[in-house]
Design a protein around this motif. Structure first.
Motif, PDB file in Angstrom:
ATOM      1  N   VAL A 156      -4.680   5.439  -4.122  1.00 46.50           N
ATOM      2  CA  VAL A 156      -3.400   4.881  -3.503  1.00 46.50           C
ATOM      3  C   VAL A 156      -3.318   3.486  -4.240  1.00 46.50           C
ATOM      4  N   GLY A 157      -1.960   3.322  -4.820  1.00 50.18           N
ATOM      5  CA  GLY A 157      -1.795   1.757  -5.481  1.00 50.18           C
ATOM      6  C   GLY A 157      -1.401   0.773  -4.229  1.00 50.18           C
ATOM      7  N   ALA A 158      -1.806  -0.321  -4.465  1.00 51.79           N
ATOM      8  CA  ALA A 158      -1.188  -1.491  -3.668  1.00 51.79           C
ATOM      9  C   ALA A 158      -1.140  -2.653  -4.355  1.00 51.79           C
ATOM     10  N   ASP A 159      -0.200  -2.718  -5.198  1.00 48.76           N
ATOM     11  CA  ASP A 159      -0.036  -4.022  -6.208  1.00 48.76           C
ATOM     12  C   ASP A 159       0.053  -5.362  -5.654  1.00 48.76           C
ATOM     13  N   ASN A 160       0.454  -5.272  -4.415  1.00 51.55           N
ATOM     14  CA  ASN A 160       0.485  -6.780  -3.835  1.00 51.55           C
ATOM     15  C   ASN A 160      -0.554  -7.100  -3.053  1.00 51.55           C
ATOM     16  N   PHE A 161      -1.683  -6.539  -2.960  1.00 46.34           N
ATOM     17  CA  PHE A 161      -2.895  -6.893  -2.514  1.00 46.34           C
ATOM     18  C   PHE A 161      -3.196  -8.286  -3.007  1.00 46.34           C
ATOM     19  N   ASP A 162      -3.552  -9.403  -2.009  1.00 39.11           N
ATOM     20  CA  ASP A 162      -3.858 -10.665  -2.335  1.00 39.11           C
ATOM     21  C   ASP A 162      -5.077 -11.397  -1.659  1.00 39.11           C
ATOM     22  N   ALA A 163      -5.687 -10.236  -1.116  1.00 39.43           N
ATOM     23  CA  ALA A 163      -6.825 -10.973  -0.529  1.00 39.43           C
ATOM     24  C   ALA A 163      -7.996 -12.032  -1.524  1.00 39.43           C
ATOM     25  N   GLN A 164      -7.933 -11.281  -2.765  1.00 34.54           N
ATOM     26  CA  GLN A 164      -8.821 -12.120  -3.641  1.00 34.54           C
ATOM     27  C   GLN A 164      -7.985 -13.085  -4.357  1.00 34.54           C
ATOM     28  N   VAL A 165      -6.825 -12.631  -5.032  1.00 33.69           N
ATOM     29  CA  VAL A 165      -5.845 -13.318  -5.763  1.00 33.69           C
ATOM     30  C   VAL A 165      -4.635 -13.051  -5.223  1.00 33.69           C
ATOM     31  N   PHE A 183       0.886  -1.148   0.194  1.00 36.17           N
ATOM     32  CA  PHE A 183       0.092  -0.186   0.158  1.00 36.17           C
ATOM     33  C   PHE A 183       1.019   1.293   0.020  1.00 36.17           C
ATOM     34  N   GLY A 184       0.642   2.014  -0.833  1.00 34.75           N
ATOM     35  CA  GLY A 184       1.640   3.382  -1.250  1.00 34.75           C
ATOM     36  C   GLY A 184       2.648   3.233  -2.038  1.00 34.75           C
ATOM     37  N   ASN A 185       2.640   1.956  -3.158  1.00 35.25           N
ATOM     38  CA  ASN A 185       3.540   1.885  -3.969  1.00 35.25           C
ATOM     39  C   ASN A 185       3.546   3.053  -5.157  1.00 35.25           C
ATOM     40  N   ASP A 186       2.467   3.645  -5.120  1.00 36.22           N
ATOM     41  CA  ASP A 186       2.079   4.831  -5.984  1.00 36.22           C
ATOM     42  C   ASP A 186       0.917   5.667  -5.367  1.00 36.22           C
ATOM     43  N   VAL A 187       1.004   6.770  -5.640  1.00 37.45           N
ATOM     44  CA  VAL A 187      -0.036   7.622  -5.064  1.00 37.45           C
ATOM     45  C   VAL A 187      -0.372   8.739  -6.112  1.00 37.45           C
TER      46      VAL A 187
END
Length: 340
Positions: free
Chosen positions: A148-157, A135-139
């Motif tokens: 806010v980008g969170a490109d490693n978010f993996d709650a779904q996949v 969270f915060g890798n890009d804003v």
């Protein structure tokens, strides 16, 4: 391509320490410049990162007016990995901050007071706080809306990625209003690696998404906010010829135009794709390649659309010297968006 630009000055990291990565992220608003120096969590673990703010006080003269760190600074947060600046609001990403889980990430908001002093006024956290969410890798910020980008978010996949949208309330507090996912979220898409916002539209990259049976061809998405306040996916964009690698490495949105970077395609030659919106339909109007073909110029390493100008980075350009890098400047007209 006919613009002539001259260098006014060179800014360097104030403490002159190694591995500060000063300049990793920059944002300019009027005469104010914010420069991220997140450090390298492996090579300089003694630093949490910092953002240095400069003010232009004359032609080519920039004065450092602040060096910002968060109130709860911790080593290896990489504070300053991303920055966005608008008027008196500065947004800073720390994508490795431990918040709820290791490296879940955080975003800090600083406000410039009437006395000219920058003060931390808010800290934004991911609602799930997953391990290494990023969270915060890009804003990006536009008015009272923050993305806010969170490109490693993996709650779904796993590492599918996500984008958070915050709204600023009358007293300055930022409140989460939406969390965005693509309709076809897949493993290792890294959706949210790069984001941009203008008005009621958000552009998001997923530069490692597989497509047409090919690995990591990449994609870009556009979301639009409807009258009821809900965000919906307006378009998924890919090149007309999709056999490319890493499309969506950066995105820049202005008016009816969207620039999408693809620096790795064509064995590192790279390209920049320009899309135009008519109503709610997006169409690819031009593919721009490197002005000089040499060994892996990575044309499209970064791009910014601003006020009719398109700036395109090519970090491996050899024209000045081997891999010295370059920035090409194009003029772009929304009525006739083909570059000049």
């Amino acid at each position: 391509r006919d613009h002539r630009w001259s260098r006014h000055t060179k800014l360097t990291v104030p403490d002159r320490q190694a591995w500060r990565l000063f300049g990793y992220a920059v944002a300019l608003e009027g005469s104010t410049l914010a420069v991220g120096a997140p450090g390298n969590a492996c090579r300089s673990p003694q630093t949490s990162g910092a953002v240095h703010v400069f003010q232009r006080i004359g032609f080519g003269i920039w004065e450092r007016v602040a060096s910002l760190v968060p109130n709860d600074a911790r080593m290896c947060d990489e504070f300053g990995f991303s920055v966005a600046l608008e008027d008196d609001t500065l947004v800073v990403g720390a994508h490795l901050a431990d918040t709820g889980a290791a490296n879940a990430g955080a975003v800090y908001v600083f406000t410039r007071g009437q006395d000219g002093v920058w003060r931390e006024t808010d800290k934004l956290l991911p609602n799930a706080g997953l391990l290494a969410e990023g969270f915060g890798n890009d804003v990006a910020i536009d008015g009272n809306r923050l993305v806010v980008g969170a490109d490693n978010f993996d709650a779904q996949v796993m590492r599918g990625g996500s984008v958070y949208v915050f709204e600023r309330e009358p007293f300055g507090t930022w409140v989460l209003s939406a969390q965005l996912f693509p309709h076809d979220s897949r493993i290792h898409d890294f959706f949210g690696a790069f984001v941009d916002i203008e008005g009621d539209r958000i552009a998001v990259s997923a530069d490692r998404q597989d497509g047409n049976g090919l690995p990591q061809t990449g994609a870009a998405y556009v979301f639009v906010r409807l009258g009821d306040g809900f965000w919906v996916e307006e378009a998924k964009l890919a090149p007309k010829t999709p056999a490319h690698f890493g499309f969506g490495r950066r995105v820049s949105l202005e008016g009816s135009l969207l620039a999408v970077c693809s620096p790795i395609e064509d064995v590192g030659q790279g390209a920049l794709y320009l899309f135009q919106r008519t109503g709610r339909d997006w169409t690819e109007v031009e593919r721009i390649g490197p002005t000089v073909r040499n060994f892996r110029p990575f044309f499209g390493s970064n791009a910014v659309l601003r006020q009719g100008l398109l700036f395109v980075g090519a970090l491996g350009d050899d024209e000045a010297a081997r891999s010295a890098g370059a920035v090409d400047v194009f003029t772009v007209d929304e009525k006739d968006p083909r570059s000049r």
